[in-house]
Design a protein around this motif. Structure first.
Motif, short mmCIF file in Angstrom:
data_model
loop_
_atom_site.label_atom_id
_atom_site.label_comp_id
_atom_site.label_asym_id
_atom_site.label_seq_id
_atom_site.Cartn_x
_atom_site.Cartn_y
_atom_site.Cartn_z
N UNK A 31 -42.60 -18.33 58.63
CA UNK A 31 -43.60 -19.23 58.05
C UNK A 31 -44.82 -18.44 57.60
N UNK A 32 -45.21 -17.44 58.38
CA UNK A 32 -46.36 -16.62 58.02
C UNK A 32 -46.09 -15.80 56.77
N UNK A 33 -44.86 -15.29 56.62
CA UNK A 33 -44.51 -14.53 55.41
C UNK A 33 -44.67 -15.41 54.17
N UNK A 34 -44.15 -16.63 54.24
CA UNK A 34 -44.23 -17.51 53.07
C UNK A 34 -45.67 -18.00 52.83
N UNK A 35 -46.42 -18.23 53.90
CA UNK A 35 -47.82 -18.62 53.73
C UNK A 35 -48.62 -17.51 53.07
N UNK A 36 -48.36 -16.27 53.48
CA UNK A 36 -49.04 -15.13 52.87
C UNK A 36 -48.64 -14.98 51.40
N UNK A 37 -47.36 -15.24 51.11
CA UNK A 37 -46.90 -15.19 49.72
C UNK A 37 -47.66 -16.19 48.86
N UNK A 38 -47.79 -17.42 49.36
CA UNK A 38 -48.50 -18.45 48.61
C UNK A 38 -49.96 -18.09 48.39
N UNK A 39 -50.60 -17.49 49.41
CA UNK A 39 -51.99 -17.06 49.27
C UNK A 39 -52.11 -15.97 48.21
N UNK A 40 -51.17 -15.01 48.23
CA UNK A 40 -51.20 -13.93 47.26
C UNK A 40 -51.00 -14.45 45.84
N UNK A 41 -50.08 -15.41 45.69
CA UNK A 41 -49.83 -15.98 44.38
C UNK A 41 -51.05 -16.72 43.85
N UNK A 154 -43.57 -17.09 32.05
CA UNK A 154 -43.67 -17.73 33.37
C UNK A 154 -42.73 -17.09 34.41
N UNK A 155 -42.39 -15.82 34.25
CA UNK A 155 -41.45 -15.17 35.17
C UNK A 155 -42.22 -14.40 36.24
N UNK A 156 -41.71 -14.45 37.46
CA UNK A 156 -42.29 -13.70 38.57
C UNK A 156 -41.15 -13.11 39.41
N UNK A 157 -41.49 -12.13 40.24
CA UNK A 157 -40.51 -11.48 41.12
C UNK A 157 -41.06 -11.49 42.53
N UNK A 158 -40.37 -12.09 43.49
CA UNK A 158 -40.85 -12.10 44.87
C UNK A 158 -40.98 -10.69 45.45
N UNK A 159 -41.90 -10.53 46.39
CA UNK A 159 -42.12 -9.25 47.03
C UNK A 159 -40.97 -8.89 47.96
N UNK A 165 -37.41 -12.16 54.09
CA UNK A 165 -37.54 -13.44 54.78
C UNK A 165 -36.50 -14.44 54.25
N UNK A 166 -36.28 -14.44 52.96
CA UNK A 166 -35.25 -15.31 52.39
C UNK A 166 -33.87 -14.94 52.93
N UNK A 183 -35.50 -12.17 39.96
CA UNK A 183 -36.57 -12.76 39.15
C UNK A 183 -36.37 -14.27 39.04
N UNK A 184 -37.48 -15.00 39.10
CA UNK A 184 -37.44 -16.46 39.03
C UNK A 184 -38.63 -16.94 38.20
N UNK A 185 -38.56 -18.16 37.69
CA UNK A 185 -39.72 -18.70 36.96
C UNK A 185 -40.74 -19.30 37.92
N UNK A 186 -42.00 -19.27 37.51
CA UNK A 186 -42.96 -20.14 38.18
C UNK A 186 -42.50 -21.58 37.92
N UNK A 187 -42.51 -22.45 38.92
CA UNK A 187 -42.19 -23.85 38.65
C UNK A 187 -43.10 -24.38 37.54
N UNK A 188 -42.48 -24.89 36.50
CA UNK A 188 -43.24 -25.25 35.30
C UNK A 188 -42.64 -26.47 34.65
#
Length: 223
Positions: A31-41, A154-159, A165-166, A183-188
């Motif tokens: 949960x902390x990994x994903x929370x940090x990801x969202x903060x970084x984004x 709108x493309x991004x690549x997870x860290x 974590x995934x 690689x995945x799109x930003x939800x748009x």
């Protein structure tokens, strides 16, 4: 002002209800990994070069449920369109959004003569099967290599931390995607009129937030 019906069970409310149980299920470390990801984004914000309202919707090849290659222009024809870019069937926040759009948008778009499609970089057969398992009846298309998403910027690549974590949750995004990359799109959500002009484009860097139905309907009403 919103001209459409009132929707009380918003995506934001559903996410607020879902996230605590999801975090409890996966445990505090992940949960902390994903929370940090969202903060970084959120901190990084939207990248440069994203398409804007008034731009022409770019054409690109997509793949339907049977693996047939079609141009986006063939899929849409001369109709106005709502195009939902989602990360993949593995993303629970995408599932919440798609279920909401199916419930609230499908009855509306019929009256407008508008196409409603969802696009991800995932292999079409696995995406369609996952959608069926989830009770979804969307017109789903695969964007191989995020070709269309890249043209919209709108493309991004997870860290690497997020990829690990995934994997701990049994999610292999690269293995699910048509091009074998993560690689995945930003939800748009994109709303385009019958001439192919973009009237709404709403990329979300924080994938736990999504375009609400009322905002999409407002864009349709304004066409």
């Amino acid at each position: 002002m919103n001209q459409g019906p009132a929707f009380t069970n918003t995506i934001a409310l559903q996410v607020d209800e879902f996230t605590p149980s999801f975090e409890a299920q996966i445990g505090p470390v992940l949960a902390e990994v994903f929370a940090r990801e969202q903060q970084d984004l959120r901190r990084a914000g939207l990248p440069q070069g994203i398409a804007r309202v008034g731009d022409t919707l770019p054409d690109s090849f997509l793949y339907d449920a049977g693996g047939q290659r079609l141009r986006l222009s063939e899929v849409l024809g001369a109709a106005s369109a709502i195009i939902v870019f989602y990360r993949g069937s593995w993303c629970p926040y995408c599932s919440i959004a798609l279920k909401t759009y199916q419930r609230e948008l499908r009855p509306v778009v019929e009256g407008f003569g508008t196409r409603l499609i969802a696009i991800s970089p995932q292999e079409p057969d696995s995406a369609v099967q996952a959608a069926r398992d989830d009770g979804l009846h969307f017109a789903l298309y695969a964007d191989r290599g995020n070709a269309l998403a890249a043209r919209l910027g709108i493309v991004t690549v997870p860290s690497p931390d997020v990829v690990r974590a995934q994997a701990a949750l049994g999610i292999d995004v690269a293995g699910l995607n048509m091009d074998g990359t993560g690689a995945i799109p930003f939800p748009t959500v994109v709303v385009a009129d019958a001439t192919g002009t973009i009237r709404l484009i709403d990329p979300r860097v924080d994938y736990t937030t999504r375009t609400e139905t009322c905002d999409i309907i407002d864009a349709l009403v304004a066409l």
